[in-house]
Design an enzyme around this catalytic site. Structure first.
Site, PDB file in Angstrom:
ATOM      1  N   ASP A 231      -3.791  -6.417  30.113  1.00 30.83           N
ATOM      2  CA  ASP A 231      -2.895  -5.937  31.166  1.00 30.83           C
ATOM      3  C   ASP A 231      -1.486  -6.497  31.044  1.00 30.83           C
ATOM      4  O   ASP A 231      -0.501  -5.820  31.351  1.00 30.83           O
ATOM      5  CB  ASP A 231      -3.476  -6.194  32.560  1.00 30.83           C
ATOM      6  CG  ASP A 231      -3.952  -7.612  32.809  1.00 30.83           C
ATOM      7  OD1 ASP A 231      -3.662  -8.510  31.989  1.00 30.83           O
ATOM      8  OD2 ASP A 231      -4.629  -7.840  33.825  1.00 30.83           O
ATOM      9  N   ASN A 290       0.502 -19.520  30.525  1.00 28.65           N
ATOM     10  CA  ASN A 290      -0.235 -19.101  31.725  1.00 28.65           C
ATOM     11  C   ASN A 290      -0.034 -20.123  32.832  1.00 28.65           C
ATOM     12  O   ASN A 290      -0.380 -21.294  32.667  1.00 28.65           O
ATOM     13  CB  ASN A 290      -1.734 -19.008  31.431  1.00 28.65           C
ATOM     14  CG  ASN A 290      -2.132 -17.740  30.736  1.00 28.65           C
ATOM     15  OD1 ASN A 290      -1.487 -17.335  29.791  1.00 28.65           O
ATOM     16  ND2 ASN A 290      -3.194 -17.119  31.207  1.00 28.65           N
TER      17      ASN A 290
END
Length: 464
Positions: A231, A290
């Site tokens: 995504d 992240n």
């Protein structure tokens, strides 16, 4: 106008959307949105994959009913998780990446291949749930003939074709960072049967046409096209980069903070900073870190709603948090104690100690400011490691609706934040499909220009 269907699956919800593309137009229509999340089974955390499949099929059928001119289907989802096939049979529900079984996999993998070596081979930051750690401890792997990441697994159920889309395959830890091919030597050394690794395809490849029974259920015989099936890869396609030195933050459950590169930065400093090289569309590298994103806020609100027995008005809570004055207590948003679901307020309070705010607005402000402090650090590190003089930040995804988050990011970085589009992932999915059908510009830059022209971002300038 040309139309395609985008299946966009996140770690907390999924959606099916119709994308319509013209010479100077790019529109999305939400067809259906459905919940998604971990389910506790006897052997750990899983995804309710059967329910997910039903939601996707129902959504696609409704999309075709609304727009019979749909030409293709594209699927993107979160990374690293997978299903195992024996023939046409799924051996078990896919595990959820937050299941704690992966800790043993980390130890076993690093005994055979130290992290410094892994980084040189795959370019990935250390995350304890990366697929190679999951494979190492999956007892069913030897019973399978194919392992497919979630978007590829759905594509198989729709078409009967087994492939691995390259952007998502790059998150497994088993793809060479330089050549983009399966590292079969590493897989064999880790005891991962190389036969389970399917053929690789690039975004824009036609995977196959719908199985007859699926076509009958959906109401159309359509091709499934590989998009940036991770995504974030799709989201970055739709980042309307204002300058070559823009950074991006794709913010939802996670905050993916980084810059886009054409060559990897496989330095000791990049490894020690835990920066990753995930493949993007058109051979780009998503050089990013992240950061735990709005997961912290959503889990906190979920706990408060359970305590109250009634829903919380999130915009009202964020408005109250914006009005909080004085010093804001910060905590490490990436602390390992915050990775699992359940009682998030208590775990955050434990990190804050005596500084834990008593009121919910102040507590919410601490969460948002702590997330943006981590964003700011990641932006500075990305700039230092890549040699980029970052001059702006594009913040896309659900977090772009959070004005407090956007303004705090601008304030903490000292850089303008350009917020939106909200549905960047679905837009990127749609654009790659449309390009494959000859209905959108050929270059990534031209695709982004179309996004910028049709989805003007909101600007947040840093305050003194």
């Amino acid at each position: 106008m040309r139309a395609v269907a985008a299946v966009d699956l996140g770690a907390t919800s999924g959606r099916v959307m119709i994308g319509r593309v013209g010479d100077a137009s790019l529109d999305l229509e939400l067809v259906t949105r459905f919940p998604n999340g971990p389910v506790e089974r006897e052997d750990g955390l899983h995804w309710d994959f059967a329910a997910l499949v039903e939601h996707v099929l129902d959504g696609l059928a409704e999309a075709v009913r609304r727009e019979p001119a749909i030409e293709s289907i594209g699927i993107d989802s979160w990374a690293v998780d997978y299903g195992l096939l024996d023939g046409d049979d799924l051996l078990a529900e896919p595990f959820h990446y937050r299941d704690d079984r992966t800790a043993r996999g980390v130890d076993e993998v690093h005994e055979l291949a130290p992290f410094a070596e892994l980084y040189g081979r795959n370019g990935l930051q250390f995350l304890p749930f990366n697929t190679l750690y999951q494979y190492r401890v999956d007892a069913r792997l030897t019973d399978a003939d194919t392992a497919l990441l979630i978007p590829d697994l759905l594509a198989f159920l729709l078409t009967g074709v087994r492939v691995a889309e390259r952007t998502n395959a790059s998150t497994t830890g088993l793809l060479g960072v330089r050549d983009g091919e399966w590292d079969t030597e590493l897989a064999a050394r880790l005891g991962i049967p190389t036969a389970v690794l399917p053929p690789l395809v690039d975004p824009g490849t036609v995977i196959g046409r719908l199985r007859p029974d699926v076509a009958a259920r959906i109401g159309a015989d359509l091709p499934v096209i590989a998009v940036g099936s991770h995504d974030t890869a799709s989201a970055v396609v739709a980042v309307p980069m204002s300058t070559p030195n823009s950074a991006y933050i794709s913010c939802g459950t996670w905050g993916l903070v980084g810059v886009e590169l054409t060559e990897p930065v496989l330095t000791d400093a990049a490894r020690e900073a835990n920066f990753t090289h995930e493949l993007g569309v058109d051979g780009r590298y998503r050089f990013l870190h992240n950061v735990t994103g709005l997961w912290l806020l959503s889990e906190t609100v979920r706990a408060w709603e359970a305590e109250d027995g009634s829903p919380i008005d999130l915009p009202e809570l964020l408005a109250a948090a914006s009005a909080v004055s004085g010093d804001v207590a910060l905590f490490d948003a990436d602390h390992s104690s915050l990775s699992a679901p359940g009682d998030m307020p208590a775990r955050i309070a434990a990190l804050l100690g005596a500084n834990a705010p008593a009121s919910r607005p102040a507590f919410t402000r601490s969460i948002v400011e702590s997330i943006t402090a981590a964003f700011a650090q990641a932006v500075r590190t990305a700039a230092d490691l890549s040699g980029r003089d970052v001059d702006s930040i594009h913040l896309v995804g659900g977090g772009s609706l959070n004005r407090l988050l956007c303004q705090a990011t601008a304030d903490r970085t000292g850089l303008p934040v350009l917020a939106g589009p909200v549905e960047a992932t679905a837009l990127g999915n749609v654009l790659v499909q449309a390009r494959a059908r000859g209905a959108a510009p050929a270059s990534l830059e031209a695709l982004r220009a179309l996004v910028a022209a049709t989805h003007e971002p909101q600007r947040f300038d840093p305050r003194a």
